[in-house]
Design a protein around this motif. Structure first.
Motif, mmCIF file in Angstrom:
data_model
loop_
_atom_site.group_PDB
_atom_site.id
_atom_site.type_symbol
_atom_site.label_atom_id
_atom_site.label_comp_id
_atom_site.label_asym_id
_atom_site.label_seq_id
_atom_site.Cartn_x
_atom_site.Cartn_y
_atom_site.Cartn_z
ATOM 1 N N GLY A 205 7.676 9.561 -56.279
ATOM 2 C CA GLY A 205 8.498 8.396 -56.567
ATOM 3 C C GLY A 205 7.680 7.267 -57.169
ATOM 4 O O GLY A 205 6.447 7.309 -57.251
ATOM 5 N N PRO A 206 8.370 6.213 -57.625
ATOM 6 C CA PRO A 206 7.662 5.075 -58.232
ATOM 7 C C PRO A 206 6.820 4.347 -57.207
ATOM 8 O O PRO A 206 7.171 4.293 -56.020
ATOM 9 N N PRO A 207 5.691 3.780 -57.626
ATOM 10 C CA PRO A 207 4.824 3.066 -56.676
ATOM 11 C C PRO A 207 5.495 1.794 -56.176
ATOM 12 O O PRO A 207 6.271 1.152 -56.884
ATOM 13 N N SER A 208 5.157 1.433 -54.956
ATOM 14 C CA SER A 208 5.702 0.210 -54.386
ATOM 15 C C SER A 208 4.966 -1.006 -54.943
ATOM 16 O O SER A 208 3.916 -0.891 -55.587
ATOM 17 N N SER A 209 5.526 -2.181 -54.672
ATOM 18 C CA SER A 209 4.893 -3.413 -55.153
ATOM 19 C C SER A 209 3.514 -3.614 -54.531
ATOM 20 O O SER A 209 2.589 -4.096 -55.195
ATOM 21 N N GLU A 210 3.368 -3.222 -53.266
ATOM 22 C CA GLU A 210 2.065 -3.370 -52.616
ATOM 23 C C GLU A 210 1.025 -2.467 -53.288
ATOM 24 O O GLU A 210 -0.129 -2.871 -53.484
ATOM 25 N N LEU B 29 1.080 -1.424 -56.405
ATOM 26 C CA LEU B 29 0.770 -1.999 -57.708
ATOM 27 C C LEU B 29 -0.192 -3.177 -57.586
ATOM 28 O O LEU B 29 -1.159 -3.303 -58.357
ATOM 29 N N LEU B 30 0.052 -4.055 -56.604
ATOM 30 C CA LEU B 30 -0.845 -5.190 -56.395
ATOM 31 C C LEU B 30 -2.243 -4.722 -56.024
ATOM 32 O O LEU B 30 -3.246 -5.295 -56.468
ATOM 33 N N ARG B 31 -2.316 -3.692 -55.207
ATOM 34 C CA ARG B 31 -3.619 -3.174 -54.812
ATOM 35 C C ARG B 31 -4.373 -2.629 -56.029
ATOM 36 O O ARG B 31 -5.585 -2.864 -56.188
ATOM 37 N N GLU B 32 -3.681 -1.897 -56.880
ATOM 38 C CA GLU B 32 -4.326 -1.358 -58.075
ATOM 39 C C GLU B 32 -4.758 -2.470 -59.022
ATOM 40 O O GLU B 32 -5.834 -2.407 -59.632
ATOM 41 N N ILE B 33 -3.898 -3.514 -59.149
ATOM 42 C CA ILE B 33 -4.250 -4.636 -60.027
ATOM 43 C C ILE B 33 -5.490 -5.357 -59.523
ATOM 44 O O ILE B 33 -6.402 -5.699 -60.305
ATOM 45 N N ARG B 34 -5.561 -5.582 -58.183
ATOM 46 C CA ARG B 34 -6.740 -6.259 -57.619
ATOM 47 C C ARG B 34 -7.996 -5.405 -57.831
ATOM 48 O O ARG B 34 -9.072 -5.943 -58.143
ATOM 49 N N THR B 35 -7.853 -4.097 -57.662
ATOM 50 C CA THR B 35 -9.006 -3.220 -57.866
ATOM 51 C C THR B 35 -9.473 -3.260 -59.315
ATOM 52 O O THR B 35 -10.680 -3.322 -59.600
ATOM 53 N N THR B 36 -8.507 -3.233 -60.227
ATOM 54 C CA THR B 36 -8.857 -3.293 -61.654
ATOM 55 C C THR B 36 -9.518 -4.616 -62.004
ATOM 56 O O THR B 36 -10.516 -4.666 -62.757
ATOM 57 N N GLN B 37 -8.990 -5.728 -61.474
ATOM 58 C CA GLN B 37 -9.582 -7.027 -61.730
ATOM 59 C C GLN B 37 -11.013 -7.114 -61.207
ATOM 60 O O GLN B 37 -11.907 -7.651 -61.868
ATOM 61 N N ALA B 38 -11.222 -6.575 -60.003
ATOM 62 C CA ALA B 38 -12.577 -6.598 -59.440
ATOM 63 C C ALA B 38 -13.528 -5.775 -60.293
ATOM 64 O O ALA B 38 -14.687 -6.168 -60.529
#
Length: 261
Positions: A230-235, A237-246
């Motif tokens: 299923g599609p990823p949850s908002s949490e 997505l936020l976790r992946e975005i923070r990891t990418t930013q770091a």
């Protein structure tokens, strides 16, 4: 961290160690010589479980109550709360029994075991119908057995309750031929009664139980795969975005260091 495999394996190891301690506590000699150490180890393990629950609550910050949306988390939290009851006075025995629930936590920790339990829960409605069918069959055979054999073999057929217990013994296939041979002393054709009951009760109905549970397990696996696809949850997505930013910040800092060099 709390969803990492190493953390999961650590909790599983602690639960297994706790299970071993509970088993050692059943030995009077070990309890007499090392009872204080066993209690200390049990309290330390309880402290680990409390820290685990706090970490899982903190991992869902700023909405820690989402921890309780998972039924297995509610079960784990309940086990910890029950284990915190003081083992004194009239609650001593109850508290010791509550300690056994820590071993059951092994089910909630291992994902494959959770899948099996979910399949069993899913199969309850269908299994209930099979139980009703089985109850009707056993009830009819019990009344038949009472009228046919109670005079010759009152030990196994003297009333309806004992007849039901005798048929339950036949269902388990535990020395059921002894009951059959005793009945055949008065009625040589009594084997028809017992063989038909074994075929209907054991081979047919019990295989229906197995088929229902297997189907429920397949449904649970399909649902689990559907959730994973299923599609990823908002949490997430936020976790992946923070990891990418770091990661980007580290690369940027490394490029700056290379330019200075």
């Amino acid at each position: 961290m709390v969803e990492a495999n190493r953390f999961e394996y650590l909790i599983i190891s602690i639960i297994l160690f706790n299970a071993a301690l509970l088993g050692l506590g059943t030995s009077p000699a070990i309890e007499r010589d090392y009872g204080s150490w066993l209690n200390l180890a049990n309290n330390a393990i309880l402290g680990v479980f409390v820290v685990e629950a706090l970490l899982k609550l903190a991992a869902r910050w700023p909405r820690p109550l989402r921890y309780f949306t998972d039924g297995w988390n509610v079960f784990d939290f309940t086990v910890i709360v029950l284990a915190l009851i003081p083992a004194t006075g009239e609650f001593a025995i109850v508290t010791r029994l509550f300690r056994l629930l820590r071993v059951v936590r092994l089910i909630s920790t291992i994902k494959d075991l959770r899948l099996i339990v979910a399949a069993l829960v899913r199969s309850i409605p269908s299994v209930g119908h099979v139980l009703i069918l089985m109850s009707i069959v056993v009830y009819i055979y019990a009344i038949m057995g009472y009228h046919l054999f109670h005079e010759h073999d009152p030990v196994h057929w003297r009333n309806l309750g004992i007849s039901l217990l005798s048929l339950f013994r036949v269902l388990t296939l535990e020395d059921w031929t002894d009951i059959m041979y005793t009945a055949m002393e008065a009625y040589p054709w009594a084997w028809v009664y017992f063989v038909s009951f074994v075929v209907v009760g054991t081979f047919v109905v019990i295989n229906m139980f197995i088929a229902i549970i297997i189907n429920s397990l397949d449904d649970a696996k399909t649902e689990r795969l559907r959730k994973l696809e299923g599609p990823p949850s908002s949490e997430e997505l936020l976790r992946e975005i923070r990891t990418t930013q770091a990661t980007l910040r580290r690369l940027e800092q490394r490029m700056r260091d290379d330019e200075r060099d």
